[in-house]
Design a protein around this motif. Sequence first.
Motif, short mmCIF file in Angstrom:
data_model
loop_
_atom_site.label_atom_id
_atom_site.label_comp_id
_atom_site.label_asym_id
_atom_site.label_seq_id
_atom_site.Cartn_x
_atom_site.Cartn_y
_atom_site.Cartn_z
N THR A 66 7.32 -22.67 9.80
CA THR A 66 7.97 -21.41 9.19
C THR A 66 7.04 -20.33 8.91
N ARG A 67 5.66 -20.59 9.07
CA ARG A 67 5.02 -19.29 8.77
C ARG A 67 4.73 -18.12 9.76
N LYS A 68 5.71 -18.50 11.05
CA LYS A 68 6.03 -17.39 11.83
C LYS A 68 7.30 -16.90 11.50
N GLU A 69 7.65 -15.59 11.92
CA GLU A 69 9.08 -15.33 11.30
C GLU A 69 10.05 -15.54 12.61
N LYS A 70 9.56 -15.95 13.71
CA LYS A 70 10.42 -16.20 14.79
C LYS A 70 10.82 -17.67 14.55
N GLY A 71 12.15 -17.64 14.88
CA GLY A 71 12.97 -18.98 14.80
C GLY A 71 12.52 -20.21 15.64
N PHE A 72 12.87 -21.47 15.17
CA PHE A 72 12.50 -22.36 16.00
C PHE A 72 13.63 -23.52 15.94
N CYS A 73 13.87 -24.46 16.86
CA CYS A 73 14.77 -25.35 16.98
C CYS A 73 14.07 -26.85 16.50
N TYR A 74 14.86 -27.49 15.62
CA TYR A 74 14.54 -28.88 15.19
C TYR A 74 15.45 -29.84 15.51
N LEU A 75 15.02 -30.82 16.43
CA LEU A 75 15.71 -31.98 16.91
C LEU A 75 15.51 -33.20 16.43
N ASP A 76 16.40 -34.09 16.11
CA ASP A 76 16.24 -35.51 15.14
C ASP A 76 16.99 -36.42 16.25
N SER A 77 16.31 -37.15 16.69
CA SER A 77 17.11 -38.14 17.74
C SER A 77 17.88 -39.44 16.91
N HIS A 78 17.31 -39.69 15.64
CA HIS A 78 18.07 -40.85 15.06
C HIS A 78 17.95 -40.63 13.57
N SER A 79 19.05 -39.71 13.16
CA SER A 79 18.89 -39.17 11.81
C SER A 79 19.21 -39.78 10.88
N GLY A 80 20.15 -40.85 10.88
CA GLY A 80 20.41 -41.58 9.57
C GLY A 80 21.56 -40.77 8.62
N ALA A 81 21.44 -41.33 7.31
CA ALA A 81 22.38 -40.54 6.68
C ALA A 81 22.12 -39.25 6.09
N GLY A 82 20.98 -38.91 6.11
CA GLY A 82 20.71 -37.44 5.53
C GLY A 82 20.16 -37.51 4.25
N MET A 83 20.66 -38.24 3.33
CA MET A 83 20.22 -38.36 1.90
C MET A 83 20.56 -39.52 1.48
N TYR A 84 19.62 -40.43 0.57
CA TYR A 84 19.82 -41.83 0.05
C TYR A 84 19.75 -41.95 -1.43
N GLN A 85 20.75 -42.65 -2.02
CA GLN A 85 20.53 -43.09 -3.22
C GLN A 85 19.94 -44.21 -3.63
N LEU A 86 18.74 -44.03 -4.40
CA LEU A 86 17.94 -45.15 -4.58
C LEU A 86 18.67 -46.01 -5.54
N GLY A 87 19.60 -45.77 -6.31
CA GLY A 87 20.13 -46.69 -7.35
C GLY A 87 21.32 -47.57 -6.72
N ASP A 88 21.55 -47.42 -5.24
CA ASP A 88 22.56 -48.17 -4.82
C ASP A 88 22.23 -49.63 -4.31
N GLU A 89 23.23 -50.21 -3.78
CA GLU A 89 22.75 -51.64 -3.69
C GLU A 89 21.53 -52.02 -2.56
N TYR A 90 21.80 -51.14 -1.27
CA TYR A 90 21.07 -51.02 -0.38
C TYR A 90 19.49 -51.03 -0.91
N ALA A 91 19.29 -50.00 -1.46
CA ALA A 91 17.73 -49.55 -1.89
C ALA A 91 17.28 -50.47 -2.95
N GLN A 92 18.22 -51.05 -3.83
CA GLN A 92 17.81 -51.84 -4.71
C GLN A 92 17.67 -53.44 -4.25
#
Length: 279
Positions: A30-56
């Motif tokens: 992001t230090r250059k003004e020109k745009g770029f593309c971000y590609l994520d092959s195995h993205s998962g859920a995006g955001m995780y709640q650390l209080g839920d049963e999985y994380a706990q």
Amino acid sequence: MLSYRHAFHAGNFADVLKHSVLTLVLDYMTRKEKGFCYLDSHSGAGMYQLGDEYAQKTGEYKNGIEKIIQDKSAPESLEPYLSLINSLNLSDELEVYPGSPGIAKAFMRRQDSTHLFELHPTDIQHLEDFCQRWRKVFVKQSDGYQGVLGLLPPPSRRGVVLIDPPYELKEDYQKAVKTIIKAYTKFATGTYIIWYPVVKRHFIEQMEKDFTNSNVKNVLQVEFCLEADSEEYGMTGTGLFIINPPWHLAEQLKEILPYLKTKLGSQQSTYQVTQLVAE
């Protein structure tokens, strides 16, 4: 196989290394003004709640992000990552932790585009929910390896690719490297990041050989192991192959890794930053 859920492991020591590097790479882009593309092959859920049963159930974040999030002695190179995590948690209590899409969302600008791939039927729904009201993001429930290859080279000729499979199948080790080698032939100037777990050393040694025997240049290898290699079941360490890293990333990692050993590891823990393939 689609049994893997990253929610069990969100914020663990492997995430700390992977996401601190991703943060530094995206910040650099992001230090250059020109745009770029971000590609994520195995993205998962995006955001995780650390209080839920999985994380706990596993509590892995307690020996990861929780140990360093409020530490004032953290090196400057970790500041972008720690600031991002703190910005997502409105109180001093650690409640949420971002996956790689959550990291990316904090950096992507109007001129940048994001492509996220995920196959798991539950996580793709969470991911789509997370991406609502995010401009220029494209979410697909499809094979991420092929999805990444189909989008290269990006129109801007600037891009970051994260290959982050769960390694449920041993074929993923070789498949991840092969995907990058193919991608490199289409887009040699992109920055590529492959995450890997240290479970069986011979799989990683084969990845190293595949890179050194390929035409891919400028490969940095980073590794942080809590324990010595073992034939027992379980992940003893974590690592990354980074192709075309930002020029100062190796020096930043030489600050970060000793700190992580002190805070998250023990006397038995080890780390390395190696230029596997020259520029």
